[in-house]
Design an enzyme around this catalytic site. Structure first.
Site, PDB file in Angstrom:
ATOM      1  CG  ASP A  12     -52.522 -48.557 -27.062  1.00 55.61           C
ATOM      2  OD1 ASP A  12     -52.165 -48.578 -28.534  1.00 55.61           O
ATOM      3  OD2 ASP A  12     -52.276 -47.630 -26.449  1.00 55.61           O
ATOM      4  CE  LYS A  15     -58.922 -49.119 -31.678  1.00 53.88           C
ATOM      5  NZ  LYS A  15     -58.021 -48.958 -30.705  1.00 53.88           N
ATOM      6  N   GLY A  39     -51.773 -47.449 -34.195  1.00 53.80           N
ATOM      7  CA  GLY A  39     -51.113 -48.493 -34.642  1.00 53.80           C
ATOM      8  C   GLY A  39     -52.017 -49.683 -34.412  1.00 53.80           C
ATOM      9  CG  HIS A  40     -55.035 -51.217 -35.593  1.00 57.86           C
ATOM     10  ND1 HIS A  40     -56.159 -50.652 -36.570  1.00 57.86           N
ATOM     11  CD2 HIS A  40     -55.466 -50.471 -34.556  1.00 57.86           C
ATOM     12  CE1 HIS A  40     -57.053 -50.065 -35.807  1.00 57.86           C
ATOM     13  NE2 HIS A  40     -56.660 -49.793 -34.525  1.00 57.86           N
ATOM     14  NE  ARG A 170     -63.096 -21.490 -41.159  1.00 57.44           N
ATOM     15  CZ  ARG A 170     -63.778 -20.566 -40.718  1.00 57.44           C
ATOM     16  NH1 ARG A 170     -64.953 -20.155 -41.229  1.00 57.44           N
ATOM     17  NH2 ARG A 170     -63.477 -19.878 -39.721  1.00 57.44           N
ATOM     18  CD  GLN A 245     -55.924 -42.174 -32.275  1.00 62.22           C
ATOM     19  OE1 GLN A 245     -56.874 -42.118 -32.959  1.00 62.22           O
ATOM     20  NE2 GLN A 245     -54.610 -42.106 -32.772  1.00 62.22           N
ATOM     21  CE  LYS A 352     -52.127 -57.376 -25.823  1.00 63.69           C
ATOM     22  NZ  LYS A 352     -51.135 -56.577 -25.613  1.00 63.69           N
ATOM     23  CG  ASP A 354     -53.432 -64.382 -23.550  1.00 69.02           C
ATOM     24  OD1 ASP A 354     -54.349 -63.544 -23.957  1.00 69.02           O
ATOM     25  OD2 ASP A 354     -52.229 -64.220 -23.969  1.00 69.02           O
TER      26      ASP A 354
END
Length: 441
Positions: A12, A15, A39-40, A170, A245, A352, A354
């Site tokens: 998180d 990226k 998630g991006h 396998r 990740q 981030k 800010d």
């Protein structure tokens, strides 16, 4: 040559924004590990887009996007995500594939040419997540919660771990198997026999029919992506490898067992694509100006006070995939320095910055107290107490795009991070917006 973007915290880190920012200059963007548990979030002209499997270069028409062999794919999740962009790019599915009901009921028409054809490629060696993987994932988490002395992992429950387990045992079904009906039947039957002791009920014929429908859906996209990448390297194309990740969740080098089920580090970039070390140029590590973590596991700098809540609120710290609240804390430079060494990072991006605006004081972990001693590395069990360095806070970094315009305290903070880690800071993000990035020469 290929450049790599990967996280150096617990995921998180932001990226997606960096990949989106860089992708305009690349011919290929490649996702190399994980599944739709990651998630991006991209913000383009104030509009948010959530990506889970499709690489973050999808918004650039000249950029080809590859889902590599190291990814595990939930076919329904990928189909849904692809539709988002097919509708966005030309609205073609509104007429051709309304997707009302299940895939078996949808009319997959041969004349419906997706606008993603030629822009998105799926490895035939990637493994498939099936409904029984999701059931096994949730069953395992439930059993952990019920076992005395065992802490639940805090997984997303999306079947990622069991799919990777089948791969290692396998027993897995690869995307390429979808196009061999006889082999698919045999593998599916064997997989259902393997889960029989868990008393889970899945109908083989129904699963088979559904998978055949997805085979039709994905046929224009499935290729040997390793060959594509080798050809691209041979033709001097520019390749960007996109991790999911973060390094602290790496199955081998993370805070085990509270990790994901794949190699999130540089090793995954190689095994998940087929490229080798000679193909890699730069490795860009992505970090936040503070720390977050989702799920369970040790988190030395976690804050359980009003500052932690401030970071969570100002940083909108909830999962792109699950919506879960993220645990928040001060920046841990011990962990980041270890991740930078692990991955061979050549440069860093701080995200981030800010979010820290308005705090009277900012702290950063520079060492641990461990078994009565001061250490500057991550021990096996991470049962540590953080040792902090304090900085005076600052205001008004939001949307700043020039280093000179940052408050002096913020510049001091950035300079200290670079000096401590010993790795060049190249980029600093000052808002979620695509163009709010400071490039440092």
């Amino acid at each position: 040559m290929a450049d790599v973007v990967l996280g150096v915290q617990w995921g998180d880190e932001g990226k997606g924004k960096i990949v989106d920012s860089l992708a305009k200059d690349y011919d290929f963007v490649v996702r190399f590990q994980g599944g739709h548990n990651a998630g991006h979030t991209l913000v383009i002209d104030s509009v948010k887009y959530a990506l889970h499997l499709i690489p973050s270069g999808i918004f650039y028409p000249r950029c080809k996007n590859i889902i590599g062999n190291g990814v595990v794919i939930d076919l329904q999740a990928l189909d849904s995500e692809m539709r988002q962009f097919e509708n966005l790019f030309c609205g073609y599915l509104q007429d051709k594939m309304s997707h009302q009901g299940s895939m078996t009921e949808s009319s997959l028409q041969s004349d419906a040419v997706s606008p993603l054809v030629g822009r998105l490629f799926i490895s035939n060696r990637a493994h498939v997540i099936l409904p029984y993987h999701i059931a096994l994932d949730n069953l395992a988490e439930t059993r952990r919660k019920q076992t005395k002395g065992i802490e639940a992992i805090g997984t997303t429950g999306k079947g990622i771990g069991p799919a990777y387990s089948d791969k290692v045992l396998r027993n897995g079904i690869q995307v390429g198997d979808l196009f061999d009906e006889d082999l698919l039947r045999v593998k599916l039957e064997a997989s259902l026999q393997n889960i029989a002791p868990f008393h889970l009920s899945f109908d083989r014929d129904s699963l088979f029919v559904t998978m055949q429908e997805y085979a039709k859906r994905f046929a224009p996209f499935v290729v040997d992506t390793t060959q594509i990448l080798w050809d691209a390297v041979g033709s001097n194309k520019k390749i960007l490898l996109e991790g999911a990740q973060g390094s602290m969740l790496d199955i081998d080098h993370g805070t085990y067992p509270f990790v994901t089920s794949s190699n999130t580090s540089i090793a995954g970039a190689l095994s998940g694509t087929g490229l080798n070390t000679r193909d890699i140029d730069s490795v860009i590590g992505i970090m936040k100006a503070y720390c977050t973590r989702v799920g369970n596991g040790n988190f030395p700098t976690e804050l359980h006070d009003e500052v932690g809540e401030f970071l969570r609120k100002n940083g909108a710290e909830f999962g792109t995939t699950t919506g879960r609240l993220r645990r928040c804390g001060w920046l841990d430079l011990v962990a980041i320095k270890q991740a930078v060494r692990l991955n061979g990072c050549t440069e860093l991006a701080i995200m981030k910055l800010d979010v820290l605006d308005g705090l009277s004081e900012v702290q950063v972990c520079i060492a641990y107290e461990y078994q009565g001693q001061k250490i500057d590395y991550m021990p096996y069990n991470l049962q540590v107490k953080p040792i902090y360095k304090r900085f005076a806070g600052w205001n008004k970094t939001a949307s700043v795009r020039n280093l000179e315009e940052l408050p002096s305290n913020a510049r001091e903070y950035i300079a200290f991070i670079e000096e401590y880690i010993g790795c060049k800071i190249r980029l600093v993000s000052t808002s979620p917006e695509r163009n709010d990035i400071i490039e440092i020469g």
